[in-house]
Design a protein around this motif. Sequence first.
Motif, PDB file in Angstrom:
ATOM      1  N   LEU A   7       0.839  -1.197   0.000  1.00 45.01           N
ATOM      2  CA  LEU A   7       0.000   0.000   0.000  1.00 45.01           C
ATOM      3  C   LEU A   7       0.870   1.241   0.000  1.00 45.01           C
ATOM      4  N   ASN A   8       0.492   2.201  -0.832  1.00 51.04           N
ATOM      5  CA  ASN A   8       1.167   3.495  -0.906  1.00 51.04           C
ATOM      6  C   ASN A   8       0.319   4.535  -0.191  1.00 51.04           C
ATOM      7  N   PHE A   9       0.935   5.271   0.713  1.00 47.78           N
ATOM      8  CA  PHE A   9       0.277   6.368   1.408  1.00 47.78           C
ATOM      9  C   PHE A   9       0.876   7.674   0.911  1.00 47.78           C
ATOM     10  N   ALA A  10       0.069   8.732   0.899  1.00 46.89           N
ATOM     11  CA  ALA A  10       0.561  10.077   0.595  1.00 46.89           C
ATOM     12  C   ALA A  10      -0.051  11.039   1.600  1.00 46.89           C
ATOM     13  N   THR A  11       0.789  11.905   2.157  1.00 42.33           N
ATOM     14  CA  THR A  11       0.317  12.898   3.114  1.00 42.33           C
ATOM     15  C   THR A  11       1.080  14.195   2.904  1.00 42.33           C
ATOM     16  N   THR A  12       0.657  15.235   3.608  1.00 45.42           N
ATOM     17  CA  THR A  12       1.316  16.541   3.509  1.00 45.42           C
ATOM     18  C   THR A  12       1.698  17.038   4.902  1.00 45.42           C
ATOM     19  N   VAL A  13       2.784  17.810   4.940  1.00 44.84           N
ATOM     20  CA  VAL A  13       3.205  18.466   6.175  1.00 44.84           C
ATOM     21  C   VAL A  13       3.542  19.908   5.807  1.00 44.84           C
ATOM     22  N   ALA A  29       3.589  10.409  14.515  1.00 48.46           N
ATOM     23  CA  ALA A  29       2.527   9.513  14.990  1.00 48.46           C
ATOM     24  C   ALA A  29       1.936   8.715  13.830  1.00 48.46           C
ATOM     25  N   LEU A  30       1.736   9.372  12.690  1.00 49.05           N
ATOM     26  CA  LEU A  30       1.207   8.683  11.512  1.00 49.05           C
ATOM     27  C   LEU A  30       2.172   7.585  11.056  1.00 49.05           C
ATOM     28  N   ILE A  31       3.450   7.902  10.978  1.00 50.01           N
ATOM     29  CA  ILE A  31       4.449   6.909  10.568  1.00 50.01           C
ATOM     30  C   ILE A  31       4.409   5.701  11.510  1.00 50.01           C
ATOM     31  N   GLY A  32       4.395   5.952  12.806  1.00 49.18           N
ATOM     32  CA  GLY A  32       4.343   4.858  13.781  1.00 49.18           C
ATOM     33  C   GLY A  32       3.098   4.014  13.634  1.00 49.18           C
ATOM     34  N   SER A  33       1.954   4.657  13.391  1.00 48.87           N
ATOM     35  CA  SER A  33       0.708   3.899  13.269  1.00 48.87           C
ATOM     36  C   SER A  33       0.680   3.063  11.988  1.00 48.87           C
ATOM     37  N   ILE A  34       1.217   3.599  10.906  1.00 54.12           N
ATOM     38  CA  ILE A  34       1.282   2.823   9.658  1.00 54.12           C
ATOM     39  C   ILE A  34       2.230   1.639   9.847  1.00 54.12           C
ATOM     40  N   ASP A  35       3.370   1.891  10.456  1.00 53.09           N
ATOM     41  CA  ASP A  35       4.367   0.851  10.653  1.00 53.09           C
ATOM     42  C   ASP A  35       3.806  -0.319  11.468  1.00 53.09           C
ATOM     43  N   LYS A  36       2.961  -0.028  12.438  1.00 55.48           N
ATOM     44  CA  LYS A  36       2.376  -1.076  13.288  1.00 55.48           C
ATOM     45  C   LYS A  36       1.187  -1.767  12.645  1.00 55.48           C
ATOM     46  N   SER A  37       0.555  -1.122  11.677  1.00 54.74           N
ATOM     47  CA  SER A  37      -0.709  -1.641  11.140  1.00 54.74           C
ATOM     48  C   SER A  37      -0.625  -2.210   9.733  1.00 54.74           C
ATOM     49  N   VAL A  38       0.392  -1.822   8.979  1.00 51.36           N
ATOM     50  CA  VAL A  38       0.473  -2.231   7.576  1.00 51.36           C
ATOM     51  C   VAL A  38       1.812  -2.922   7.351  1.00 51.36           C
ATOM     52  N   GLU A  39       1.760  -4.142   6.873  1.00 53.51           N
ATOM     53  CA  GLU A  39       2.986  -4.936   6.713  1.00 53.51           C
ATOM     54  C   GLU A  39       3.912  -4.386   5.634  1.00 53.51           C
ATOM     55  N   SER A  40       3.350  -4.050   4.483  1.00 50.81           N
ATOM     56  CA  SER A  40       4.169  -3.589   3.367  1.00 50.81           C
ATOM     57  C   SER A  40       3.611  -2.263   2.858  1.00 50.81           C
ATOM     58  N   PHE A  41       4.405  -1.208   2.965  1.00 53.84           N
ATOM     59  CA  PHE A  41       3.907   0.110   2.561  1.00 53.84           C
ATOM     60  C   PHE A  41       5.038   0.995   2.069  1.00 53.84           C
ATOM     61  N   LYS A  42       4.635   2.075   1.412  1.00 52.78           N
ATOM     62  CA  LYS A  42       5.508   3.177   1.026  1.00 52.78           C
ATOM     63  C   LYS A  42       4.740   4.443   1.410  1.00 52.78           C
ATOM     64  N   LEU A  43       5.402   5.376   2.069  1.00 54.23           N
ATOM     65  CA  LEU A  43       4.784   6.639   2.466  1.00 54.23           C
ATOM     66  C   LEU A  43       5.471   7.769   1.725  1.00 54.23           C
ATOM     67  N   TYR A  44       4.679   8.577   1.031  1.00 50.11           N
ATOM     68  CA  TYR A  44       5.176   9.763   0.332  1.00 50.11           C
ATOM     69  C   TYR A  44       4.727  10.979   1.133  1.00 50.11           C
ATOM     70  N   VAL A  45       5.692  11.755   1.602  1.00 50.26           N
ATOM     71  CA  VAL A  45       5.409  12.933   2.420  1.00 50.26           C
ATOM     72  C   VAL A  45       5.728  14.169   1.588  1.00 50.26           C
ATOM     73  N   PHE A  46       4.697  14.915   1.241  1.00 51.62           N
ATOM     74  CA  PHE A  46       4.853  16.173   0.510  1.00 51.62           C
ATOM     75  C   PHE A  46       4.926  17.273   1.564  1.00 51.62           C
ATOM     76  N   TYR A  47       6.034  18.019   1.590  1.00 51.09           N
ATOM     77  CA  TYR A  47       6.235  18.959   2.683  1.00 51.09           C
ATOM     78  C   TYR A  47       6.611  20.350   2.191  1.00 51.09           C
ATOM     79  N   LYS A  48       6.372  21.303   3.087  1.00 51.75           N
ATOM     80  CA  LYS A  48       6.744  22.700   2.840  1.00 51.75           C
ATOM     81  C   LYS A  48       6.891  23.394   4.193  1.00 51.75           C
TER      82      LYS A  48
END
Length: 161
Positions: free
Chosen positions: A3-9, A20-39
């Motif tokens: 699963l691919n996640f995308a979020t913004t900061v 907190a989001l990273i920790g929750s994904i890490d504990k709940s999803v076995e295989s993932f990629k997180l894309y963080v769009f930041y500014k």
Amino acid sequence: MHLNFATTVFGNSYLTFLFALIGSIDKSVESFKLYVFYKDIDIKNIQGINDSRINFVDLNSVNFKSTTTIHHLISSKIYLWREALSYLPEEQTVLFIDVDTIINKNPTEKLNLDFNIIFTKKNEKRPINTGVLIVKNNGFVKDFFERWAQRTIQIIEDKNL
């Protein structure tokens, strides 16, 4: 399922939510990629995150279309999701999620549907919850986001709408 996640900061004050989001994904999803769009964050605050599953995209490098006035910035999330699709894996499932959301279990664990876009509906003036969208990154979804962004611009620019 991967699963691919995308979020913004936007700003250092949202980094606690990101961690907190990273920790929750890490504990709940076995295989993932997180894309963080930041500014507007101090880069040293994220340099310590050395996880190959997390990709940071500086929004200063993203060329937004049609965000020329303050009124357009009100709906900038729609524009961002539209542009983000070009940074995300083609033909894969992507969960667009607000940074202040916690994942308690894999959101697609029992998702055996053939879909392009899944969203939650609210009983409010703006019924689509843009804080949680699951999409297949394909031509249909890209076209949908383009039309959604264009319609949003029409509404913003027409005082009668």
